[in-house]
Design a protein around this motif. Structure first.
Motif, short mmCIF file in Angstrom:
data_model
loop_
_atom_site.label_atom_id
_atom_site.label_comp_id
_atom_site.label_asym_id
_atom_site.label_seq_id
_atom_site.Cartn_x
_atom_site.Cartn_y
_atom_site.Cartn_z
N VAL A 158 0.82 -1.19 0.06
CA VAL A 158 0.10 -0.08 -0.04
C VAL A 158 0.90 1.28 -0.17
CG1 VAL A 158 -1.59 1.29 1.27
CG2 VAL A 158 -2.13 -0.98 1.00
N SER A 159 1.88 1.27 0.78
CA SER A 159 2.64 2.47 0.96
C SER A 159 3.55 2.71 -0.50
CB SER A 159 3.89 2.51 2.10
OG SER A 159 4.66 1.35 1.78
N THR A 160 3.98 1.62 -1.17
CA THR A 160 4.64 1.81 -2.36
C THR A 160 3.70 2.24 -3.35
OG1 THR A 160 6.20 -0.15 -1.89
CG2 THR A 160 5.86 0.69 -4.19
N ALA A 161 2.67 1.70 -3.41
CA ALA A 161 1.48 2.20 -4.46
C ALA A 161 1.14 3.59 -4.08
CB ALA A 161 -0.05 1.19 -4.19
N LEU A 162 1.15 4.05 -2.72
CA LEU A 162 0.60 5.27 -2.44
C LEU A 162 2.12 6.39 -3.17
CD1 LEU A 162 -0.92 5.26 0.98
CD2 LEU A 162 -2.01 5.98 -1.43
N GLY A 163 3.37 6.02 -2.79
CA GLY A 163 4.39 6.57 -3.41
C GLY A 163 4.20 6.48 -4.96
N ILE A 164 3.99 5.62 -5.47
CA ILE A 164 3.91 6.12 -6.89
C ILE A 164 2.81 7.00 -7.41
CG2 ILE A 164 2.86 4.70 -9.04
CD1 ILE A 164 4.38 2.07 -7.87
N TRP A 165 1.81 6.75 -6.59
CA TRP A 165 0.54 7.85 -6.98
C TRP A 165 0.97 9.26 -6.84
CZ3 TRP A 165 -1.97 11.03 -3.47
CH2 TRP A 165 -3.15 11.74 -3.98
N TRP A 166 1.73 9.49 -5.54
CA TRP A 166 2.15 10.57 -5.16
C TRP A 166 3.46 11.13 -5.96
CZ3 TRP A 166 0.97 14.79 -2.36
CH2 TRP A 166 1.97 15.79 -2.25
N THR A 167 4.08 10.58 -6.61
CA THR A 167 5.47 10.78 -7.38
C THR A 167 4.65 11.06 -8.63
OG1 THR A 167 6.62 9.21 -6.27
CG2 THR A 167 7.46 10.30 -8.56
N ALA A 168 3.53 10.41 -9.08
CA ALA A 168 2.84 10.58 -10.44
C ALA A 168 2.44 12.08 -10.49
CB ALA A 168 1.70 9.60 -10.80
N ARG A 169 2.02 12.57 -9.57
CA ARG A 169 1.21 13.93 -9.52
C ARG A 169 2.20 15.32 -9.30
NH1 ARG A 169 -4.03 13.79 -7.91
NH2 ARG A 169 -3.86 15.80 -6.92
N GLN A 170 3.51 14.87 -9.09
CA GLN A 170 4.77 15.65 -9.11
C GLN A 170 5.06 16.18 -10.58
OE1 GLN A 170 4.87 16.93 -5.78
NE2 GLN A 170 3.56 15.18 -5.74
N ASP A 171 5.51 17.49 -10.62
CA ASP A 171 6.13 17.92 -11.88
C ASP A 171 7.34 18.76 -11.74
OD1 ASP A 171 6.42 18.33 -14.44
OD2 ASP A 171 4.64 19.47 -14.88
N SER A 172 8.55 18.11 -11.75
CA SER A 172 9.61 19.05 -11.36
C SER A 172 10.31 19.47 -12.68
CB SER A 172 10.69 18.10 -10.82
OG SER A 172 10.13 17.41 -9.71
N PRO A 175 3.11 9.12 -15.77
CA PRO A 175 3.32 9.34 -14.36
C PRO A 175 3.44 8.00 -13.60
CG PRO A 175 1.29 10.41 -15.49
CD PRO A 175 2.09 9.48 -16.64
N TRP A 176 2.78 6.97 -13.61
CA TRP A 176 3.20 6.11 -12.87
C TRP A 176 4.22 5.03 -12.94
CZ3 TRP A 176 -0.86 7.86 -11.31
CH2 TRP A 176 -1.99 8.29 -12.10
N HIS A 177 5.26 5.46 -14.02
CA HIS A 177 6.55 4.83 -14.25
C HIS A 177 7.58 5.69 -13.34
CE1 HIS A 177 9.73 3.78 -17.19
NE2 HIS A 177 9.47 2.97 -16.25
#
Length: 201
Positions: A17-31, A139-141
Motif C-alpha cells: 500500500v505504501s509503495t502504491a501511494l508513493g507511485i501515485w504521489w510521485t505521479a502527481r509531481q512535476d519538477s 506518471p506511474w513509471h
C-alpha cells in the motif's frame, strides 16, 4: 505462530500500500529544475514512427526544452528483434523533425528495459560530466525510473506526461499503478527489472 504470520501479512500489505501511494504521489509531481539534460524514456516505435505513448513523452520533452529546462534532450532505448530503428533513434528523429536542433539531441540506443536504459544513460552522463536529469515518462513509471536513474549515478527528478493512453481512464491508471507497484518492489528486492506494459519494463 499465528501472531507471527499475521504480523508478516500485515507488514506485506502495508509495504504494498505504501509503495502504491508513493507511485501515485510521485505521479502527481512535476519538477522542472535547471538540469544538464532532459531524458526521454523510450517506448514502442513502428518503423521509426513513435507510438502514441512515446509521442506524448517526446512532445512533453520538447515543451520542457523550449521552456529552457535543459540544453539537451536525451532519447534512450534499444530495438526489438527484427526492428530497423531503435527507440532512441526514432525519438531523436521525431524531435529533429519537430524543430529541435540536432546539436541539442543525443540518442542513446541501448536498453531493452528501463534498468538497462538508465545504466546506459548514466554512462553517457559520466562521459560528459553531467549529473542532473529531468526524466520524462508516464506518471506511474516516474518513481521507479527516478530510483533506477539515481542508482545509475544521476541526480534525477521527473516531469511526467499528462497526455497519452497511460492516463486516459481511471481503470487504465489503476492497472498501471498495480503493475508499477509490483515492478518497483521487485526491483528493490532483487535489483532486476521486469517487463511490464509497453515502454515500462
Amino acid at each position: 505462530m499465528t501472531r507471527v504470520v499475521g504480523a508478516a501479512v500485515l507488514a506485506a500489505v502495508l509495504l504494498v500500500v505504501s509503495t502504491a501511494l508513493g507511485i501515485w504521489w510521485t505521479a502527481r509531481q512535476d519538477s522542472h529544475p535547471s538540469s544538464d539534460a532532459i531524458v526521454v524514456l523510450g517506448s514502442a516505435q513502428y518503423n521509426g514512427v513513435p507510438s502514441s505513448i512515446f509521442e506524448a513523452r517526446l512532445e512533453h520533452a520538447r515543451d520542457l526544452y523550449e521552456d529552457g529546462v535543459a540544453p539537451v534532450i536525451v532519447t534512450v532505448g534499444g530495438k526489438a528483434a527484427g526492428d530497423q530503428f531503435t527507440e532512441a533513434e526514432a525519438g531523436r528523429d521525431y524531435l529533429a523533425g519537430a524543430g529541435v536542433p540536432e546539436e541539442a539531441l543525443l540518442a542513446v540506443p541501448e536498453g531493452e528495459d528501463t534498468l538497462e536504459s538508465m545504466r546506459a544513460v548514466g554512462a553517457a552522463f559520466t562521459e560528459r560530466g553531467w549529473s542532473d536529469a529531468v526524466l520524462v515518462t508516464d506518471p506511474w513509471h516516474a518513481m521507479r525510473a527516478e530510483r533506477m536513474a539515481e542508482d545509475a549515478g544521476m541526480e534525477a527528478e521527473s516531469s511526467p506526461t499528462r497526455q497519452g493512453p497511460a492516463v486516459q481512464t481511471r481503470d487504465t491508471q489503476f492497472r498501471y499503478i498495480l503493475r508499477e507497484t509490483a515492478a518497483y518492489l521487485l526491483y528493490r528486492v532483487t535489483g532486476e527489472s521486469v517487463a511490464g506494459a509497453p515502454g515500462i519494463g
